[in-house]
Design a protein around this motif. Structure first.
Motif: not given
Length: 356
Positions: A27-35, A72-88
């Motif tokens: 598991a990713e370190r950040r996920q372990v910390e949040r748990a 709940g558990l879904a709240g521990l995931d990162d939220e989607s962030r705006p970024g560069k529009p998908e080229t492909y």
């Protein structure tokens, strides 16, 4: 007065999932910390106390306490962030699949990544990534053979029945020939490639010493092999080999022989009469020799003894085959035979149909 922290109450299932994340080595370190934060919050501790224990910031504890309380558990995931529009994106993916349905440029039998990139005016890396994401590998291919025998069901059921439920006091053997085994002499060994990988190697030039034929019979119940090498593969050779097999079979036993439709296996009525009905031939359906288990063993022989080998004479090849058979029979086991599903209509499907 400080605000009271949001109370966290975990279900048994949530507790188990969080503990699984904490124990995980992948598991990713950040996920372990949040748990860890949520598990500590569930004990009733305050944010300051948890922050000191875990070596982090109070604001971080408050953030994940609040997110878990809301989602709940879904709240521990990162939220989607705006970024560069998908080229492909999807539009490019659809264009790529549509292009694959078209005929490739003149002179080519199939599309490849560089040709697709040129046709789509896109990056080769973008095409490669899109193909990989869709699970499309243009350099790979598969072939199959679908039997057109009108009696396929009856013949195959008969043979499979012999495999799964052989008659009492009877021997079931799978028999066939491996024709024209090349007797090739060449230098073999190992080489180090440019990237320092050690691989098996054989010289591209070689000396031929003729061919050898191999007759083999597989005891379906035990996996044992009986074999004989010959210079020819005539009907007489086949009958001589079957006589050799029969010398080791008790007279009170019936023998059921599974064969393909090769011409030397047919028109053996006189030979069968010699054994007064003890021997029965069962023929695989047309274009379905894969039903014959001896083909599996021939494949093993080819991979382990013949491929990439060097033989200076027919006697040397014969000795190698006999040594392999002896080794095989020491630990022989029956095959757990199965076949994969094959749909004859596969070739009519298009890539667009397969990917949508």
């Amino acid at each position: 007065m400080p605000r009271k922290a949001i109370e966290i109450v975990l279900t048994t299932e949530q507790t188990q999932q969080l503990e699984k994340i904490v124990r995980s080595h992948s598991a990713e370190r950040r996920q372990v910390e949040r748990a860890q934060i949520i598990l500590e919050c569930a004990t009733g501790k305050q944010n300051q106390e948890i922050a000191e224990k875990l070596g982090t910031f109070v604001l971080r504890i408050g953030k994940w306490r609040r997110r878990f309380a809301e989602k709940g558990l879904a709240g521990l995931d990162d939220e989607s962030r705006p970024g560069k529009p998908e080229t492909y994106g999807k539009a490019f993916r659809d264009r790529l699949l549509a292009k694959l349905e078209e005929k490739p440029p003149e002179g080519l039998v199939r599309w490849d990544c560089p040709t697709l990139a040129d046709a789509l005016n896109a990056s080769r890396h973008a095409v490669w990534r899109a193909l990989k994401k869709e699970g499309i590998y243009l350099h790979r291919s598969r072939s199959w053979c679908v039997s057109t025998d009108p009696e396929f069901t009856e013949k195959s059921a008969n043979i499979i029945g012999l495999y799964l439920n052989p008659p009492l006091n009877a021997l079931v053997i799978s028999v066939d020939e491996k024709p024209s085994i090349q007797i090739i002499e060449r230098a073999t060994g190992f080489v180090e490639t440019r990237d320092k990988t050690i691989v098996a190697a054989c010289k591209s030039t070689y000396k031929r010493h003729g061919t050898l034929k191999l007759f083999a019979a597989l005891n379906v119940a035990t996996g044992q092999i009986k074999a004989q090498t010959t210079q020819t593969k005539t009907r007489d050779d086949f009958q001589d080999f079957m006589d050799l097999v029969m010398t080791e079979v008790p007279e009170e036993k019936e023998v059921h022989v599974i064969l393909d439709n090769y011409c030397t296996h047919k028109k053996n009525d006189a030979w069968l009469e010699k054994y007064q009905g003890r021997v029965k031939f069962h023929f695989t359906p047309t274009s379905a020799s894969w039903l014959n288990q001896i083909e599996i063993w021939f494949g093993i022989l080819a991979r382990k003894t013949l491929k990439g080998a060097s033989f200076a004479s027919a006697e040397e090849l014969k000795s190698a085959i006999e040594a392999f058979i002896k080794r095989h029979n020491q630990n022989a086991q029956p095959f757990k035979w199965r076949r994969r599903d094959v749909r004859g209509s596969q070739i009519k499907n298009t890539i667009v149909n397969l990917r949508n």
